[in-house]
Design a protein around this motif. Structure first.
Motif, mmCIF file in Angstrom:
data_model
loop_
_atom_site.group_PDB
_atom_site.id
_atom_site.type_symbol
_atom_site.label_atom_id
_atom_site.label_comp_id
_atom_site.label_asym_id
_atom_site.label_seq_id
_atom_site.Cartn_x
_atom_site.Cartn_y
_atom_site.Cartn_z
ATOM 1 N N ARG A 133 36.126 44.954 39.395
ATOM 2 C CA ARG A 133 37.195 45.343 40.319
ATOM 3 C C ARG A 133 36.908 44.803 41.702
ATOM 4 N N ILE A 134 37.993 44.460 42.428
ATOM 5 C CA ILE A 134 37.808 44.063 43.818
ATOM 6 C C ILE A 134 37.899 45.323 44.664
ATOM 7 N N THR A 135 36.930 45.524 45.531
ATOM 8 C CA THR A 135 37.005 46.646 46.450
ATOM 9 C C THR A 135 36.773 46.116 47.861
ATOM 10 N N GLY A 152 33.644 44.089 48.323
ATOM 11 C CA GLY A 152 33.469 42.938 47.450
ATOM 12 C C GLY A 152 33.697 43.323 45.993
ATOM 13 N N PHE A 153 33.205 42.494 45.087
ATOM 14 C CA PHE A 153 33.424 42.743 43.671
ATOM 15 C C PHE A 153 32.519 43.876 43.195
ATOM 16 N N LEU A 179 31.041 45.705 39.874
ATOM 17 C CA LEU A 179 30.885 45.505 38.449
ATOM 18 C C LEU A 179 30.363 46.776 37.798
ATOM 19 N N LEU A 197 44.378 39.252 37.725
ATOM 20 C CA LEU A 197 43.151 39.720 38.388
ATOM 21 C C LEU A 197 42.273 40.541 37.456
ATOM 22 N N HIS A 198 42.278 40.186 36.165
ATOM 23 C CA HIS A 198 41.371 40.814 35.206
ATOM 24 C C HIS A 198 40.165 39.885 35.046
ATOM 25 N N PHE A 199 39.218 40.037 35.982
ATOM 26 C CA PHE A 199 38.120 39.072 36.051
ATOM 27 C C PHE A 199 37.186 39.151 34.846
#
Lengths: 444, 315
Positions: free
Chosen positions: B60-62, B65-66, B68, B280-282
């Motif tokens: 997720r982007i917060t 930053g990312f 995990l 945006l589903h990294f």
């Protein structure tokens, strides 16, 4: 030989992994969490704003650049603030890709960016946009035409200031209707019927062109027929309600347009430029397109139909004045910005009467500022403005952060139906199943 | 790289005189390599490992930053249970196999022809290289214009010749879109194969051919018994390069069809781009990238072992 095979195999592996590396290559920079201005909320004093604002925006107009015109006027009225334009791709998805990569990894620029009206939920969910309502006074939002701010709202917060709007109209060939003695159509059925007549009389090759390629634009086209038929993708509490007789009616009409030959089969590969050029070349009687189509069709450099075009709001089933899809762009603020005051001053001015007048009167874009939109002198700028107050708006179902997937479920299946390899009922079922899966955050 | 190689060969030659004298050289060699190694680690190894790690996480982007959170193989489970993913695997594999085989056969024929007609070699090479040197997005736009169903050049020609009555929307049916995309790919990348094969062809000594002809071999036999076995490595090289590229195919279908009609030409790369940069589903996007690598690796190994058997049989 065995060694050689392994040498090649391992280089294949390395090269192949590069693909993977590129795929997931977004960096993990932690942001400077203690950024001085954004983060704590509270109305910001804009009067002392100074410094530089980086504005990421894709080209809006062809010819004279609206963006630079606005920046020049802004810098004149705010001598302490310098605005630097960051060029973005005209392809909305490429544009989103570069913004999410930069902001997601914590970059403090761009400070302000142009965001598509369908982005707010997704960007809010990923914390890529600042909740502007926490930093701007309540009465700031009164300046916008009704409905626009709702589209930029997600879970009670406003993530974008509507910058300019866009919507679709029906453009028609006045001269052809006159020649055939036909009235301007007042319903979808009449559009189809008159188009057929014009084709049969040999006055024009194709009847009605719109955007049917496998991309976002087809979702817009579909939403209009769906709203006209009285259907919806989701109800107000987010339940998927697309599997309905109304959707069936919308899909059947779209399918019939292609099957009856009124719309050329090539519509399944047509986006706006292809549809526009067919109309400009005088090959088609009716065109569904966005605001810009008026100016484009009246430019003698690329159009053979100058002076032969009329415009009306899109009709509906059994009557005039149907729904048009809401498009356009918001101004959104990077939550990592280091110059919040200047960024907000820029947003404030860009949505104010001066900027919005430039945008509308000099460049023919639809203003979001109520005061400018209601200015009677606008009607002389373009006939599009003259019919605007009859247009009913339908938003795309973008209230879910998974909207891109919802839209993919719509456009890929409708496109397949138009290409003739999927029946209306199968399309309906596939759309329903894929939208449900998308909304719940699953699937691909 | 060079200093260390130099040092290694010198140390072998110096063997008996003792290694200690060369130790400082070796050390400075490693020191000189260090920047290159760091760059490779930074831009290649780290992103690869990181995207493998991402594929095992919910990303997720917060604001920080990312973020995990480890979820094991859940992203892969999403892929395995999605018809869309398997469709993309099928399409990409099918696409790669067909285009690479056709390009190799065509490329071989053209290379043999150019090799034989030495007179026009330079001119034909230049002409051949035009499609290859065009940026794919540009040539794809050109092909989109050729295939267009309302004003396309192809329809114009075929209608002019009386072969078809009404215009055909070439990219509008599933099979049509797949074939048209393949044709554009073959047009563009066959020259690349020609160049590599021509290089291999020129390295074969004329004497082999003369000997074979003296022994009474016909042209067919000369090709299968002499030319083909001697060109194994060039063919393998060309094929591997092409398999790798064909598996990453993105720009052609992106411009020509947008992955359509429906999802017919949605390659793994297009699917990955959609997951990563639109949805945006990294995590899922990373899983698609890693899976692509696995598929291409398996396919390359199958090709290599099959090709080895074939080439040895020929020899």
């Amino acid at each position: 030989m065995r060694n050689k095979v392994w040498a090649i195999a391992s280089s294949v592996m390395a090269a192949g992994l590069l693909v993977a590396g590129c795929g997931g290559g977004a960096a993990t920079n932690n942001t400077a969490a203690g950024n001085q201005t954004a983060g704590q909320g509270g109305t910001v004093d804009l009067s002392k704003a100074s410094g530089t604002v980086v504005w990421a925006a894709s080209p809006i107009t062809t010819g004279t650049d609206l963006r630079t015109a606005l920046i020049q006027a802004f810098e004149k009225s705010h001598p302490n603030i310098h605005v630097q334009l960051q060029e973005q791709s005209t392809n909305t998805d490429t544009n989103r890709g570069s913004l999410t990569t930069a902001i997601g990894s914590g970059s403090s620029t761009p400070d302000v960016y142009m965001g598509d009206v369908v982005w707010p939920a997704q960007f809010a969910n990923s914390q890529l946009a600042l909740p502007l309502d926490e930093y701007l006074p309540k009465d700031f939002w009164d300046r916008f035409s009704s409905g626009l701010v709702d589209g930029a709202t997600y879970q009670g917060h406003i993530y974008g200031a509507p910058f300019f709007a866009d919507t679709a109209f029906l453009f028609y060939r006045k001269d052809l209707l006159q020649k055939a003695g036909l009235p301007v159509p007042t319903s979808w059925e009449q559009v189809e019927q008159e188009a057929k007549t014009l084709q049969q009389k040999g006055l024009v090759k194709y009847g009605f062109i719109w955007q049917g390629a496998s991309y976002e634009g087809l979702t817009c086209n579909f939403m209009e027929y769906l709203a006209d038929a009285g259907g919806q993708v989701m109800d107000s509490s987010g339940n998927v309600t697309i599997n309905s007789p109304q959707t069936q009616k919308a899909l059947s009409f779209m399918q019939d347009l292609v099957q009856s030959g009124v719309t050329p089969k090539a519509v399944v590969t047509d986006q706006e430029p292809q549809a526009m050029s067919l109309f400009d070349q005088g090959q088609v009687a009716f065109l569904r397109n966005w605001t810009y189509a008026w100016n484009d069709s009246q430019n003698p450099q690329n159009s053979k139909v100058v002076g032969k075009v009329g415009v009306i709001p899109l009709p509906t089933f059994g009557g005039p004045n149907g729904y048009s899809c809401v498009g356009g762009w918001d101004l959104m603020v990077n939550p990592h910005t280091k110059n919040l005051a200047a960024a907000l001053a820029f947003v404030d001015w860009m949505t104010g009467p001066e900027a919005q007048s430039i945008l509308a009167k000099q460049f023919g874009e639809l203003p979001t500022n109520k005061q400018v939109a209601q200015d009677p002198s606008l009607k002389q700028v373009s006939p599009v403005f003259a019919v605007l107050d009859k247009v009913k708006f339908v938003p795309r179902p973008a209230q879910t952060p998974n909207y891109p997937q919802v839209s993919q479920a719509i456009y890929s299946n409708v496109n397949q139906m138009l290409s003739g390899s999927l029946s209306v009922s199968d399309t309906l079922q596939k759309m329903e199943q894929q939208i449900k899966s998308a909304v719940s955050g699953g699937g691909l | 790289m060079k200093p260390s190689m130099g040092a290694a060969s010198v140390s072998e030659a110096a063997g008996e005189r003792g290694r200690d004298i060369l130790a400082p050289d070796r050390r400075s060699g490693y020191a000189m390599m260090l920047p290159a190694v760091i760059v490779i680690l930074g831009v290649t190894i780290f992103p690869i490992l990181y995207s493998m790690w991402m594929s095992l996480n919910d990303v997720r982007i917060t604001l920080n930053g990312f973020q995990l959170s480890f979820i094991g193989l859940a992203n892969y489970s999403t892929l395995v249970h999605s018809g869309m993913f398997w469709h993309s695997v099928w399409f990409t594999t099918y696409y790669a196999v067909v285009t690479v085989v056709v390009e190799l056969v065509l490329g071989m024929l053209i290379a043999l022809a150019i090799h034989r007609v030495q007179r026009l070699k330079n001119l034909s090479l230049v002409v051949m290289l035009i499609p290859w040197s065009l940026i794919t997005v540009v040539s794809a736009q050109m092909w989109a214009y050729i295939y267009n169903g309302t004003y396309g050049v192809l329809n114009g020609i075929l209608q002019g010749l009386g072969i078809i009555q009404a215009p055909v929307t070439w990219l509008g049916s599933e099979s049509g879109a797949i074939i048209c995309t393949m044709v554009a790919d073959i047009w563009k990348t066959t020259p690349f194969v020609v160049i590599i094969l021509l290089g291999g062809l020129q390295m074969i000594s004329q004497e082999y051919f003369e000997a074979a002809v003296m022994d009474g071999a016909n042209r067919w036999q000369v090709f299968w018994k002499v030319t083909f076995p001697l060109m194994r490595s060039s063919i393998a090289l060309a094929a591997l390069f092409r398999i790798l590229q064909a598996f990453g195919v993105f720009d052609l279908p992106f411009v020509l069809t947008g992955g359509g009609p429906g999802t017919a030409t949605t390659s793994l790369a297009i699917l990955g781009e959609r997951s990563l940069f639109q949805n945006l589903h990294f995590g899922v996007g990373a899983a698609i990238a890693v899976s692509t690598v696995l598929v291409v690796l398996i396919l390359s190994l199958i090709f290599l072992s099959a090709f080895r058997g074939m080439a040895e049989e020929g020899a």
